[in-house]
Write an enzyme that holds these catalytic residues in place. Structure first.
Site, PDB file in Angstrom:
ATOM      1  N   CYS A 167       0.863  -1.175   0.000  1.00 58.18           N
ATOM      2  CA  CYS A 167       0.000   0.000   0.000  1.00 58.18           C
ATOM      3  C   CYS A 167       0.906   1.233   0.000  1.00 58.18           C
ATOM      4  O   CYS A 167       1.812   1.339   0.840  1.00 58.18           O
ATOM      5  CB  CYS A 167      -0.900   0.008   1.230  1.00 58.18           C
ATOM      6  SG  CYS A 167      -1.863   1.528   1.407  1.00 58.18           S
TER       7      CYS A 167
ATOM      8  N   ASP B 106      -0.063  -6.086   0.414  1.00 59.15           N
ATOM      9  CA  ASP B 106      -1.318  -6.519  -0.198  1.00 59.15           C
ATOM     10  C   ASP B 106      -1.023  -7.770  -0.995  1.00 59.15           C
ATOM     11  O   ASP B 106      -0.071  -7.811  -1.773  1.00 59.15           O
ATOM     12  CB  ASP B 106      -1.875  -5.425  -1.121  1.00 59.15           C
ATOM     13  CG  ASP B 106      -2.375  -4.223  -0.347  1.00 59.15           C
ATOM     14  OD1 ASP B 106      -3.111  -4.421   0.639  1.00 59.15           O
ATOM     15  OD2 ASP B 106      -2.039  -3.095  -0.733  1.00 59.15           O
TER      16      ASP B 106
ATOM     17  N   VAL C 164       5.686 -13.543 -23.901  1.00 59.78           N
ATOM     18  CA  VAL C 164       6.484 -13.300 -22.704  1.00 59.78           C
ATOM     19  C   VAL C 164       6.990 -14.632 -22.158  1.00 59.78           C
ATOM     20  O   VAL C 164       6.254 -15.629 -22.138  1.00 59.78           O
ATOM     21  CB  VAL C 164       5.693 -12.512 -21.636  1.00 59.78           C
ATOM     22  CG1 VAL C 164       4.526 -13.313 -21.073  1.00 59.78           C
ATOM     23  CG2 VAL C 164       6.610 -12.051 -20.508  1.00 59.78           C
ATOM     24  N   GLU C 165       8.242 -14.657 -21.765  1.00 60.35           N
ATOM     25  CA  GLU C 165       8.835 -15.855 -21.183  1.00 60.35           C
ATOM     26  C   GLU C 165       8.394 -15.939 -19.719  1.00 60.35           C
ATOM     27  O   GLU C 165       8.456 -14.957 -18.988  1.00 60.35           O
ATOM     28  CB  GLU C 165      10.365 -15.766 -21.315  1.00 60.35           C
ATOM     29  CG  GLU C 165      11.090 -17.051 -21.011  1.00 60.35           C
ATOM     30  CD  GLU C 165      11.239 -17.295 -19.537  1.00 60.35           C
ATOM     31  OE1 GLU C 165      10.934 -18.416 -19.094  1.00 60.35           O
ATOM     32  OE2 GLU C 165      11.649 -16.367 -18.819  1.00 60.35           O
ATOM     33  N   SER C 166       7.923 -17.098 -19.298  1.00 58.59           N
ATOM     34  CA  SER C 166       7.246 -17.224 -18.003  1.00 58.59           C
ATOM     35  C   SER C 166       8.150 -16.961 -16.798  1.00 58.59           C
ATOM     36  O   SER C 166       7.702 -16.366 -15.811  1.00 58.59           O
ATOM     37  CB  SER C 166       6.579 -18.593 -17.874  1.00 58.59           C
ATOM     38  OG  SER C 166       7.536 -19.621 -17.937  1.00 58.59           O
TER      39      SER C 166
ATOM     40  N   HIS D 128      -3.901  -1.232  -5.850  1.00 56.97           N
ATOM     41  CA  HIS D 128      -4.197  -2.411  -6.675  1.00 56.97           C
ATOM     42  C   HIS D 128      -4.441  -2.015  -8.130  1.00 56.97           C
ATOM     43  O   HIS D 128      -3.881  -2.617  -9.048  1.00 56.97           O
ATOM     44  CB  HIS D 128      -5.428  -3.148  -6.157  1.00 56.97           C
ATOM     45  CG  HIS D 128      -5.356  -3.589  -4.741  1.00 56.97           C
ATOM     46  ND1 HIS D 128      -4.216  -3.595  -3.978  1.00 56.97           N
ATOM     47  CD2 HIS D 128      -6.321  -4.069  -3.935  1.00 56.97           C
ATOM     48  CE1 HIS D 128      -4.485  -4.053  -2.772  1.00 56.97           C
ATOM     49  NE2 HIS D 128      -5.757  -4.350  -2.716  1.00 56.97           N
ATOM     50  N   GLU D 129      -5.289  -1.014  -8.316  1.00 58.75           N
ATOM     51  CA  GLU D 129      -5.670  -0.603  -9.671  1.00 58.75           C
ATOM     52  C   GLU D 129      -4.458  -0.114 -10.457  1.00 58.75           C
ATOM     53  O   GLU D 129      -4.306  -0.418 -11.641  1.00 58.75           O
ATOM     54  CB  GLU D 129      -6.735   0.502  -9.611  1.00 58.75           C
ATOM     55  CG  GLU D 129      -7.999   0.118  -8.857  1.00 58.75           C
ATOM     56  CD  GLU D 129      -7.943   0.372  -7.342  1.00 58.75           C
ATOM     57  OE1 GLU D 129      -9.009   0.335  -6.717  1.00 58.75           O
ATOM     58  OE2 GLU D 129      -6.837   0.616  -6.791  1.00 58.75           O
TER      59      GLU D 129
END
Length: 163
Positions: free
Chosen positions: A54, A61, A76-78, A95-96
């Protein structure tokens, strides 16, 4: 098996010594060539251990991220994605904002046809926040897909099991 230059350039995958960075770092992301760019298909990552801070309180969070995309030329490579997501550990972001940042970084990295991320965060203070962010390439059918998915993303919510 023939050698592929794009795979040889991946630094994280197969490395015996993984360096974990806990400060936001989009440079950790790596891509490889999609060998099936002629076909639409979804790639989905489930990330049940996403953590960020936060920006006001510094409290952690925790959430699960569901990342789905329709690739074009790049994917994208994992392992690099995992390390990139770890880099949010000490990043202060709501979060957003965090979910929008991830979408922006992945779009910049891969230029996918379509991408969506749904974050499902554990409650703090008696409330959970579940941002859904998506992207569809402008001027294509994927732009319409993004609009439809945005308006319908929560019509049939799956069971919440991370709280």
């Amino acid at each position: 098996m023939p050698e592929r230059e794009d795979i040889e350039q991946l630094d994280q995958l197969g490395s015996e010594r993984t360096a974990y960075t806990f400060e936001y770092d989009p440079s950790l992301l790596e891509v490889f060539e999609n060998t099936h760019p002629y076909r639409d298909y979804f790639v989905k990552f489930n990330c049940p251990e996403f953590t960020t801070l936060c920006p006001k309180t510094g409290q952690p969070d925790f959430g699960t991220l569901y990342i789905s995309y329709i690739p074009d030329e790049k994917m994208v490579e994992s392992k690099s994605l995992k390390l990139y997501l770890f880099s949010f550990r000490n990043h202060g972001g709501f979060h957003e904002d965090s979910i929008n940042t991830i979408v922006n970084d992945l779009v910049d990295l891969m230029d996918p046809r379509y991408l969506e991320i749904w974050g499902k965060f554990t409650p703090r203070g008696g409330i959970s926040i579940d941002p859904f962010v998506n992207y569809g390439r402008a001027g294509t059918k994927y732009e319409q897909l993004a609009e439809n998915r945005l308006f319908q993303h929560d019509l049939y919510p799956e069971p919440v099991d991370n709280r």
